[in-house]
Design an enzyme around this catalytic site. Structure first.
Site, PDB file in Angstrom:
ATOM      1  NE  ARG A 108      -3.932  -2.145   2.145  1.00  0.00           N
ATOM      2  CZ  ARG A 108      -3.751  -3.462   2.283  1.00  0.00           C
ATOM      3  NH1 ARG A 108      -2.571  -3.930   2.659  1.00  0.00           N
ATOM      4  NH2 ARG A 108      -4.742  -4.293   2.051  1.00  0.00           N
ATOM      5  CG  HIS A 133      -0.759  -5.564  -4.293  1.00  0.00           C
ATOM      6  ND1 HIS A 133       0.387  -5.482  -3.523  1.00  0.00           N
ATOM      7  CD2 HIS A 133      -1.538  -6.518  -3.686  1.00  0.00           C
ATOM      8  CE1 HIS A 133       0.312  -6.347  -2.522  1.00  0.00           C
ATOM      9  NE2 HIS A 133      -0.843  -6.972  -2.580  1.00  0.00           N
ATOM     10  CG  HIS A 207       0.148 -11.394  -3.925  1.00  0.00           C
ATOM     11  ND1 HIS A 207      -0.445 -12.324  -3.095  1.00  0.00           N
ATOM     12  CD2 HIS A 207      -0.138 -10.183  -3.401  1.00  0.00           C
ATOM     13  CE1 HIS A 207      -1.076 -11.676  -2.127  1.00  0.00           C
ATOM     14  NE2 HIS A 207      -0.902 -10.380  -2.283  1.00  0.00           N
ATOM     15  CD  GLU A 345       2.189 -10.319  -0.473  1.00  0.00           C
ATOM     16  OE1 GLU A 345       2.005  -9.201  -0.986  1.00  0.00           O
ATOM     17  OE2 GLU A 345       1.438 -10.792   0.407  1.00  0.00           O
TER      18      GLU A 345
HETATM   19  C1  GLA Z   1      -1.389  -8.191   0.357  1.00  0.00           C
HETATM   20  C2  GLA Z   1      -2.025  -7.232   1.307  1.00  0.00           C
HETATM   21  C3  GLA Z   1      -3.292  -7.785   1.819  1.00  0.00           C
HETATM   22  C4  GLA Z   1      -4.224  -8.155   0.680  1.00  0.00           C
HETATM   23  C5  GLA Z   1      -3.501  -9.061  -0.286  1.00  0.00           C
HETATM   24  C6  GLA Z   1      -4.304  -9.295  -1.534  1.00  0.00           C
HETATM   25  O1  GLA Z   1      -0.834  -9.240   1.000  1.00  0.00           O
HETATM   26  O2  GLA Z   1      -1.183  -6.855   2.356  1.00  0.00           O
HETATM   27  O3  GLA Z   1      -3.917  -6.865   2.679  1.00  0.00           O
HETATM   28  O4  GLA Z   1      -4.646  -7.002   0.032  1.00  0.00           O
HETATM   29  O5  GLA Z   1      -2.286  -8.530  -0.677  1.00  0.00           O
HETATM   30  O6  GLA Z   1      -5.604  -9.657  -1.282  1.00  0.00           O
END
Ligand code: GLA
Length: 381
Positions: A108, A133, A207, A345
């Site tokens: 984010r 993302h 991811h 990730e």
């Molecule tokens: C990341 C974010 C989560 C969620 C996933 C996708 O891991 O941190 O909050 O948004 O991606 O669903």
């Protein structure tokens, strides 16, 4: 006479060992097939990389997605360990980023904006007030150019994409190159690189949602996790880091010793509640001078499969699939339910463009962004 017998016996053993190993060790291969069409009509291909042990990674040009990853369990049986879909259509409607390359900015950016060189950039907001993302059409929805390239070890696929100046609000034409290498030691190595023609920010990751016992085999709460971190970045209600680095000691975030993922996932802890489980960035303990360090290790007691994650990045987002609600129907119609997979990730910290104390995610013309992450598979008895 005794000596002759010894030579003959040793020779026979040697011959049969050689025969056995050459029977098991087939040369690796890469095969290309059609995976369908993107919404704009572009052809999407699926590349299946197979190493000399028969381990297989299938990668789609749509989003550079790892569609399947087949690795052995403790009995040598190959099985898929990632969630995903059987055709491109599933990925077109997907909102959970299954297996995809994430960019231009993984995780984010608060309030969908940041300042760089005194200028404020406004991004697409696709997660409440925030950008997640990469925005509405992140790199996960792009069709990448693909090329098989020679690898010193195993099979390699190069994916390239040009993210144009202004895409989703980000400055600069960003030339991105991602190389997936399936090595003969059963590792999927990902090398990310990028160059820009204007100052910008970059944070690339993958991811993949892992379930080491296979998609549809239940939740991942019994998997045993170690994370090489002493601190994590606590978040606010919008899952934006507050900017602090908090000690994990004595909290449900302490994975310094191998611990079941589910042991504290519903603990009465403010951060756990905000994430609905684990959805946090861990600050990796880096070995001084080491080019790449282990970030995390997961053992699945059911199958004996072990995943080690190695990276050059300073952080890893540990996400326990808290938002999976069963509405996505994946491979073979399996419904992907809450906590039926985990993600690790590797990344720079979320919201770094607005957090001057976090390691910088800026990239300038003339510089080259380059990070490496390795997902390494083995087994335990
Ligand atoms: C990341 C974010 C989560 C969620 C996933 C996708 O891991 O941190 O909050 O948004 O991606 O669903």
């Amino acid at each position: 006479m005794k000596r002759m017998l010894w030579i003959a016996t040793t020779g026979a053993i040697l011959m049969s060992t050689l025969a056995a190993s050459s029977a098991a060790a087939r040369p690796g291969s890469t095969k290309k097939s059609s995976f369908g069409k993107a919404p704009d009509g572009q052809d999407v291909d699926l590349y299946t990389l197979t190493n000399k042990n028969g381990v297989e990674a299938a990668i789609s040009t749509n989003g550079g997605v790892v569609v399947s990853l087949k690795v052995p369990d403790r009995d040598g049986k190959l099985g898929d360990v990632v969630l995903g879909f059987d055709s491109v259509d599933g990925y077109v409607s997907d909102k959970s980023y299954f297996g995809a390359i994430i960019g231009r900015y993984g995780n984010r950016i608060g309030h969908g904006q940041f300042s760089l060189d005194g200028k404020t950039y406004t991004l697409a907001k696709n997660n409440g007030e925030n950008t997640l993302h990469g925005g509405n059409k992140g790199f996960n929805k792009a069709v990448w150019m693909a090329k098989e390239i020679p690898a010193k070890d195993g099979q390699a696929l190069e994916l390239t994409y040009l993210s144009k100046d202004g895409e989703e609000g980000f400055p600069g034409n960003l030339h991105v190159r991602v190389v997936y290498t399936l090595t003969d030691s059963n590792a999927l190595r990902i090398d990310y690189s990028a160059t820009t023609d204007k100052d910008t920010v970059v944070n690339l990751t993958n991811h993949s949602y892992f379930n080491l016992a296979g998609p549809g085999s239940g939740d991942i709460l019994g998997d045993v996790l170690t994370i090489e971190a002493d601190k994590f970045t606590p978040v606010d209600a919008g899952l934006i880091p507050t900017g602090e680095l908090s000690d994990i000691a004595g909290t449900p975030f302490d994975f310094r010793k191998p611990t079941a993922i589910g042991a504290r996932i519903d603990a009465n802890d403010e951060q756990i509640k905000l994430g609905g489980g684990y959805d946090h960035n861990f600050v990796l303990r880096r070995k001084m001078g080491a080019p790449i360090s282990m970030a995390a290790r997961v053992v699945d007691p059911k199958t004996g499969r072990v995943l080690e994650v190695w990276t050059t990045e300073p952080g890893v987002q540990f996400y326990t699939g808290n938002f999976l609600d069963g509405s996505a129907h994946g491979k073979g119609g399996i419904s992907y339910t809450k906590r039926s997979a985990f993600c690790l990730e590797t990344q720079h910290f979320p919201d770094s463009p607005n957090k001057p104390k976090f390691p910088s995610t800026e990239l300038k013309p003339g510089e080259r962004y380059h990070t490496t992450t390795i997902y390494k598979f083995s087994t335990e008895k």
